[in-house]
Design a protein around this motif. Structure first.
Motif, short mmCIF file in Angstrom:
data_model
loop_
_atom_site.label_atom_id
_atom_site.label_comp_id
_atom_site.label_asym_id
_atom_site.label_seq_id
_atom_site.Cartn_x
_atom_site.Cartn_y
_atom_site.Cartn_z
N LEU A 88 7.86 -0.84 -7.45
CA LEU A 88 6.48 -0.93 -7.91
C LEU A 88 6.44 -0.78 -9.43
N PRO A 89 6.87 -1.82 -10.14
CA PRO A 89 6.99 -1.69 -11.60
C PRO A 89 5.66 -1.53 -12.34
N TYR A 90 4.57 -1.99 -11.77
CA TYR A 90 3.29 -1.93 -12.46
C TYR A 90 2.23 -1.20 -11.65
N GLY A 91 2.66 -0.16 -10.93
CA GLY A 91 1.73 0.58 -10.10
C GLY A 91 0.70 1.36 -10.91
N PHE A 92 -0.40 1.68 -10.26
CA PHE A 92 -1.43 2.51 -10.89
C PHE A 92 -0.92 3.93 -11.06
N LYS A 93 -1.30 4.57 -12.12
CA LYS A 93 -0.96 5.97 -12.37
C LYS A 93 -2.24 6.78 -12.39
N GLY A 94 -2.26 7.88 -11.62
CA GLY A 94 -3.46 8.69 -11.48
C GLY A 94 -4.00 9.25 -12.77
N GLY A 95 -3.13 9.42 -13.77
CA GLY A 95 -3.56 9.99 -15.04
C GLY A 95 -4.63 9.18 -15.74
N ILE A 96 -4.67 7.88 -15.52
CA ILE A 96 -5.67 7.05 -16.19
C ILE A 96 -7.06 7.29 -15.64
N LEU A 97 -7.14 7.91 -14.46
CA LEU A 97 -8.44 8.16 -13.84
C LEU A 97 -9.05 9.49 -14.29
N LYS A 98 -8.26 10.30 -14.99
CA LYS A 98 -8.74 11.61 -15.44
C LYS A 98 -9.21 11.53 -16.88
N GLU A 104 12.20 7.08 -10.93
CA GLU A 104 13.65 7.12 -10.69
C GLU A 104 14.04 7.57 -9.28
N ALA A 105 13.06 7.92 -8.45
CA ALA A 105 13.37 8.32 -7.07
C ALA A 105 14.07 7.16 -6.35
N LYS A 106 15.11 7.48 -5.62
CA LYS A 106 15.87 6.47 -4.89
C LYS A 106 15.17 6.13 -3.58
N VAL A 107 15.16 4.85 -3.24
CA VAL A 107 14.61 4.38 -1.98
C VAL A 107 15.75 3.68 -1.24
N GLY A 143 0.82 -1.21 0.00
CA GLY A 143 0.00 0.00 0.00
C GLY A 143 0.85 1.26 0.00
N CYS A 144 1.92 1.24 0.77
CA CYS A 144 2.80 2.42 0.83
C CYS A 144 3.60 2.60 -0.45
N ARG A 145 3.90 1.50 -1.12
CA ARG A 145 4.56 1.62 -2.42
C ARG A 145 3.67 2.40 -3.38
N GLN A 146 2.38 2.07 -3.38
CA GLN A 146 1.45 2.78 -4.25
C GLN A 146 1.28 4.23 -3.80
N VAL A 150 22.47 3.18 5.55
CA VAL A 150 21.90 2.67 4.29
C VAL A 150 22.63 1.39 3.91
N VAL A 151 21.89 0.31 3.66
CA VAL A 151 22.48 -0.97 3.27
C VAL A 151 22.00 -1.45 1.90
N GLY A 152 21.11 -0.71 1.29
CA GLY A 152 20.63 -1.05 -0.04
C GLY A 152 19.91 0.12 -0.66
N THR A 153 19.93 0.19 -1.98
CA THR A 153 19.24 1.25 -2.70
C THR A 153 18.51 0.65 -3.89
N VAL A 154 17.24 1.02 -4.03
CA VAL A 154 16.43 0.64 -5.19
C VAL A 154 15.72 1.90 -5.66
N THR A 155 15.05 1.81 -6.78
CA THR A 155 14.24 2.94 -7.24
C THR A 155 12.76 2.62 -7.00
N MET A 156 11.94 3.65 -7.04
CA MET A 156 10.50 3.43 -6.92
C MET A 156 10.01 2.53 -8.04
N GLY A 157 10.55 2.71 -9.23
CA GLY A 157 10.16 1.87 -10.36
C GLY A 157 10.48 0.41 -10.14
N GLU A 158 11.58 0.13 -9.46
CA GLU A 158 11.92 -1.26 -9.15
C GLU A 158 11.01 -1.82 -8.06
#
Length: 131
Positions: A120-130, A99-102, A87-90, A110-118
């Protein structure tokens, strides 16, 4: 630069209200203009209701005027390299670019770094709701 974000997340974790799970979590968000917003998890008697550290940090971020998110740090007292829940990923993806670093942390940093895209690769995008 990520160390100060880790420290903000760690400080927030110390304020967690986790009497039911006994799993304190802290999160911190940095915007591209350098502002940091942090939060901790807050549990209530109707557990598992309540809110996650990332949700709390996002609340402070929105209340503080928002902006573009560049980095996020997450730490849990009892689990190294904890990641945001689904839920928090979304929720984070609503405001943070792919590309935001997590930064995944343990008690020392810090012991690891990933991106938001990594995360949540298939997250919902708000633009589809408009329309």
């Amino acid at each position: 630069m990520s160390h100060d974000l880790f420290l903000a997340a760690k400080a927030a974790m110390k304020n967690a209200h986790a009497p039911y799970s006994k799993f304190p979590v802290g999160a911190a968000i940095r915007t591209t203009d350098g502002r940091i917003f942090s939060g901790c998890n807050v549990e209530i008697a109707s557990y598992p209701e309540g809110w996650c550290a990332e949700t709390t940090a996002l609340g402070h971020y929105v209340t503080g005027g928002g902006g573009e998110i560049a980095e996020i740090a997450v730490i849990a007292e009892r689990m190294a390299k904890v990641t945001p829940c689904g839920g928090c990923r979304q929720r984070l993806a609503e405001f943070a670019p792919a590309e935001a670093k997590v930064y995944l942390c343990d008690d020392a940093g810090v012991v690891g770094t990933v991106t938001m895209g990594e995360l949540l690769p298939y997250g919902f995008k708000g633009g589809i709701l408009k329309k």
